[in-house]
Design an enzyme around this catalytic site. Sequence first.
Site, short mmCIF file in Angstrom:
data_model
loop_
_atom_site.label_atom_id
_atom_site.label_comp_id
_atom_site.label_asym_id
_atom_site.label_seq_id
_atom_site.Cartn_x
_atom_site.Cartn_y
_atom_site.Cartn_z
N ASP A 51 19.83 26.77 45.55
CA ASP A 51 18.93 27.86 45.91
C ASP A 51 19.30 28.24 47.35
OD1 ASP A 51 17.00 29.78 46.10
OD2 ASP A 51 15.35 28.52 45.39
C1 BGC Z 1 14.49 31.92 45.72
C2 BGC Z 1 15.42 32.12 44.53
C3 BGC Z 1 16.26 33.34 44.78
C4 BGC Z 1 17.01 33.17 46.08
C5 BGC Z 1 17.87 34.36 46.43
C6 BGC Z 1 15.23 31.91 47.02
O1 BGC Z 1 14.33 31.89 48.10
O2 BGC Z 1 13.81 30.69 45.55
O3 BGC Z 1 14.70 32.25 43.36
O4 BGC Z 1 17.12 33.55 43.70
O5 BGC Z 1 16.08 33.01 47.13
O6 BGC Z 1 17.10 35.44 46.79
#
Ligand code: BGC
Length: 763
Positions: free
Chosen positions: A228
């Site tokens: 993530d």
């Molecule tokens: C979120 C993800 C997301 C990623 C990119 C993170 O903060 O938890 O779900 O895909 O950011 O934006």
Amino acid sequence: MKNVQSILAKMTLEEKAALCTGASPWTTTPVERLGVPELIMSDGPHGVRRVPDVHAMAIESLPATCFPTASCLASTWDVDLIHKMGEALAEECIALNVDVLLGPGANMKRSPLGGRNFEYFSEDPYLAGEMAASIIDGIQSKGVGTSLKHYAANNQEFQRFSISAEVDERTLREIYLPAFEKAVKKAKPWTVMCSYNKVNGTFASEHTHLLTEILKDEWGFEGLVVSDWGAVRDRVAALKGGLDLEMPGPQDRRVKAVVEAIRSGKVDEAVLDESVRRILNIVFKAKETPKNGTFDVDAHHELAHEIASEGMVLLKNNGLLPLKAQQHIAVIGRAAENAHFQGGGSSHINPTKVAVPFKELQAQAPNAELTYAEGYPTDNSFRQDMIDQAVTLAQSADVAVVYIALPTFKESEGYDRQDLDLTEQQVALIKAVSAVQPNTVVVLNNGAPVAMREWIDGVAAVLEGWMMGQAGGAAIADVLFGKVNPSGKLAETFPIKLSDTPSHLNWPGGAGEVHYGEGLFIGYRYYDAREMPVLFPFGHGLSYTTFSYGNAKASAKNFKDVDGMTVTVDVTNTGNVAGKEIVQVYVHDHESGLVRPEKELKGFAKVELQPGETKSVSTHLDFRAFAYYHPEYKQWITEDGDFEILVASSAADIHEALTVTLESTLSLPCILDKESTVREWLADPRGKAVFGSFYAQIEAQSRKIFGGGDERYGNENAIGMDIMDMMNDMPLVSVLMFQQGALTMPAEEMVAGLLMQAHSADQ
Ligand code: BGC
């Protein structure tokens, strides 16, 4: 497909390390001299959030269809429709130049307070797994990749970057992992995104057990694991644990750390090569789909419309709905003019267009008189004047439709909800309007359950409209006027109050840890076990018609676990309009070695029926429908015995029950050890074979020492207990210790000898 091995062989150590870290917020590192292009990723999950410059962390994104969020998708219970949505998302990725869409999210709804629950499907792993697999398959069928997220045990927003989810292995396997497992095995996502949090003390990004042992080795995941965004603390530990790609980039220090770890021998280069191989595979696979063209904005809006109307759930209806189009309707609540159709955070989409609920009502009822009052402000202030204005309108109308949207300051990615409540103003508004207008309909836009006990008895109908996507305003009008017969059913329980919820005493944790103390018992599993009333049960949803069930049959009364069995039931539309029913099949185990939930969803089907029509609906129940994960055997096991198959229209409304008998084909290893109890020895067939004949002796000896078995007392002894009830749950070795005088050898040796005999069959 390019020859990945030969490219890998030509890459320098620095190039390999660089490939494993993003080059920019949304792209991987290209290796131009070897023809390795960059891979472009964009959020997900219910729309394409493609920023114009993928090399920058921009906020504003290009227009794309905002489909309903996962709470609504799961409430459709329609895997084919969700597949179509996946295909449409892929078409938009192709037009917007996106290789991998970051979604879907398959985390469980452990508590309705989870700020991001709107992005997740269900409290039930089976339903969530079916949904996730279907959308992944839809997207990937068009040559666009997905990222199944957030793996794993990311069930809250509070301290989501650091908190440790403390969860036992059985609960992980039966509740928090199966949706991921199903999606990985069935739909083979190109990527899996690890979560931010720790699981049992280790960051998910470094978790060898989760990333390597379970995901890659056990489930056979062939794609790449991406972090993530910002989830990696220790890049080298993450590489060793099985994390292939760190995002976002650039991060020169991380690249250097990997190079250094390989040079110093801290990590074997083969580990890095394995990650590089996985990344190259996906990069080249993605480039097989040329990214160009446009997408059909209107067709996708229409699809979003269809999904929203299938996913809305009619929670309550005293007969007022469907509305008649000639009425005077007071439309109250700012969500009627400002559609609340998505949640805040990384999933936020710039919609191609938006159906305004008020206009959609008007369009479907040209002869009705529609009036409007805003009802509540954008912030948390209390405005009696707005309530008074709404009451005046409601009084003079035939019907009041109150559009209530849970504001983003109460629900969003990044923070959890503090309570289940609407705002004070919204509650007061509903109460005031329904006090003067008995024909009051409440339409809700929210991503997760809200409490209703303060006002639900006073209103005629409640429609759960969810975060309904950009076309949802039209879907509400369809349902209110009966153009669409509602068919959505809840994919999560609506509790009466917050303190009823399963994780209440363990939420949201503190001091760096959150304990999953309720174990397997989340959602309806908990309410079943507590025999606790709920506001609306899992699987609940009303229709404008009625259905009857009959003639339930099992393909076999006696069956082997590996064969499974098929349940068939006849469903009839007994009302006057066409409608769709969602048939749910739950399994109840009569007796098991370890405690199990009262019932668990293991199959479902959605069926469309004309008035008077009957259709036969079938679901196959496989090995896993009857199995549970045994932490000592470290595998899914079945046990011989009776199961009840429950055919239901909700978790609380069971129509048919069939008893079937399973024969287990497993031959389990002997897990007796030196601490095994007398009862465990007797329960294990090998244990019983070698130890059973001693039991009578042990019992006689125990009663002799401790009394009992005496005619005067029956089985009780002088201290008022049946000694064997206690001894049976003591380790055999401890029982023998008390009988040392009567034994020919020390208790430990005797147990060691018995263990050797019992285990010899496994060799
Ligand atoms: C979120 C993800 C997301 C990623 C990119 C993170 O903060 O938890 O779900 O895909 O950011 O934006």
